[in-house]
Design an enzyme around this catalytic site. Structure first.
Site, PDB file in Angstrom:
ATOM      1  CE  LYS A  24      42.806  34.833   6.841  1.00  0.00           C
ATOM      2  NZ  LYS A  24      44.118  35.481   5.992  1.00  0.00           N
ATOM      3  CG  PHE A  25      41.416  42.586   2.988  1.00  0.00           C
ATOM      4  CD1 PHE A  25      41.459  43.211   1.810  1.00  0.00           C
ATOM      5  CD2 PHE A  25      40.129  42.452   3.748  1.00  0.00           C
ATOM      6  CE1 PHE A  25      40.344  44.173   1.570  1.00  0.00           C
ATOM      7  CE2 PHE A  25      38.988  43.277   3.657  1.00  0.00           C
ATOM      8  CZ  PHE A  25      39.218  44.124   2.254  1.00  0.00           C
TER       9      PHE A  25
END
Length: 299
Positions: free
Chosen positions: A23-24
């Site tokens: 998850k960025f």
């Protein structure tokens, strides 16, 4: 176009037919390549093409009739820099080019919604992922697909090791499911619900703000924090002194306050971060734990 969303979970989902992605925490963005032009849309629907001229130029390599979903991120010192990408997103057209050179953005793509005029949203994620990888592989940076695995053991390793690079969690998707705009079909697992948010304004008196207006990761819609405790009110007044932005002509700026609705606020120049926690009772509340002034003088 509304993007698909993710529901927070407390443990890593397991089972057949699941895919895991890092998850960025950047600036959620849809890229449209239409009739030879690129259009960049934030999660709220706001068009941010002029704020990211580097990504807009790179997107011209996409075929016409293509829509990609992902996150714009900025890397500094080998880590994702949330404050830097928010500075990019808030840049005026006159300043966007300078910031693009000094804080170049990358695009972490994680879904392909249209390709060459074909609507892929009804297709299963597994097929969309294959098409995304094939589309972006010849292009390279700054447009790149996020890593993906179907191995929960590798996903668990990512979860434990990638925070060093500023990646604080995982997104979990079903391989067989379509892309559903606006629906929370995906799941997201974070190490903690305490994370960075960009301070974009405040309510109350400038010397002792009553609450902060924040932009959270994955969303550019401003929200109002829970009331600040006395010590943080004083600290916020000190850090925000002299940073009030000029009020735009037209309607006043408003943000969503839990249990109240839309309230007016005073905007501030970008660059200040708050460490916040999102807690859910009847409504989602955002509590400010600490203000960070180490980025005040950043370009």
């Amino acid at each position: 176009m509304k993007p698909a969303l993710a529901e927070p979970v407390a443990t890593l989902p397991l089972g057949e037919g699941l895919a895991y992605e890092p998850k960025f925490d950047g600036h959620r963005m849809l890229i449209f390549k239409i009739d030879g032009s690129a259009v960049l849309q934030a999660r709220s629907g706001r068009i941010v093409t002029t704020a990211f001229p580097d990504l807009a130029e790179a997107s011209l390599a996409l075929p016409d009739g293509t829509v990609v979903d992902g996150e714009a991120v900025v890397w500094t010192g080998g880590r994702i820099d949330f404050a830097a990408v928010q500075r990019r997103a808030a840049a005026t057209a006159a300043r966007a080019g300078l910031l693009a050179r000094r804080l170049p953005a990358s695009y972490a793509a994680f879904d392909l919604l249209w390709e060459r005029g074909e609507d892929l949203r009804p297709a299963p994620y597994e097929r969309r992922r294959e098409r995304l990888s094939a589309l972006l592989a010849p292009l390279g940076p700054p447009l790149q697909p996020v890593p993906m695995t179907t191995d929960p053991r590798l996903a668990a390793t990512w979860f434990e090791t990638l925070p060093e690079a500023g990646i604080e969690g995982l997104v979990v998707k079903h391989l067989a499911r379509p892309y559903r705009p606006g629906a929370r079909d995906w799941r997201k697992l974070r190490h903690t619900e305490v994370h960075d948010a960009a301070v974009t304004g405040f309510t109350g008196p400038p010397a002792r703000p009553a609450a902060l207006v924040l932009v959270l990761p994955d969303d550019d819609t401003p929200v109002v924090s829970s009331p600040l405790p006395p010590a943080l009110r004083s600290r916020a007044g000190q850090l925000l002194s002299g940073r009030t932005a000029e009020h735009p002509e037209g309607a006043p700026r408003t943000a969503t306050a839990i249990g109240i609705g839309e309230v007016p606020y005073r905007a501030v120049e970008p660059g200040l971060l708050a460490e916040v926690e999102r807690g859910t009772t009847r409504h989602t509340a955002v509590t400010v734990h600490r203000l960070r002034d180490d980025l005040i003088n950043q370009v």
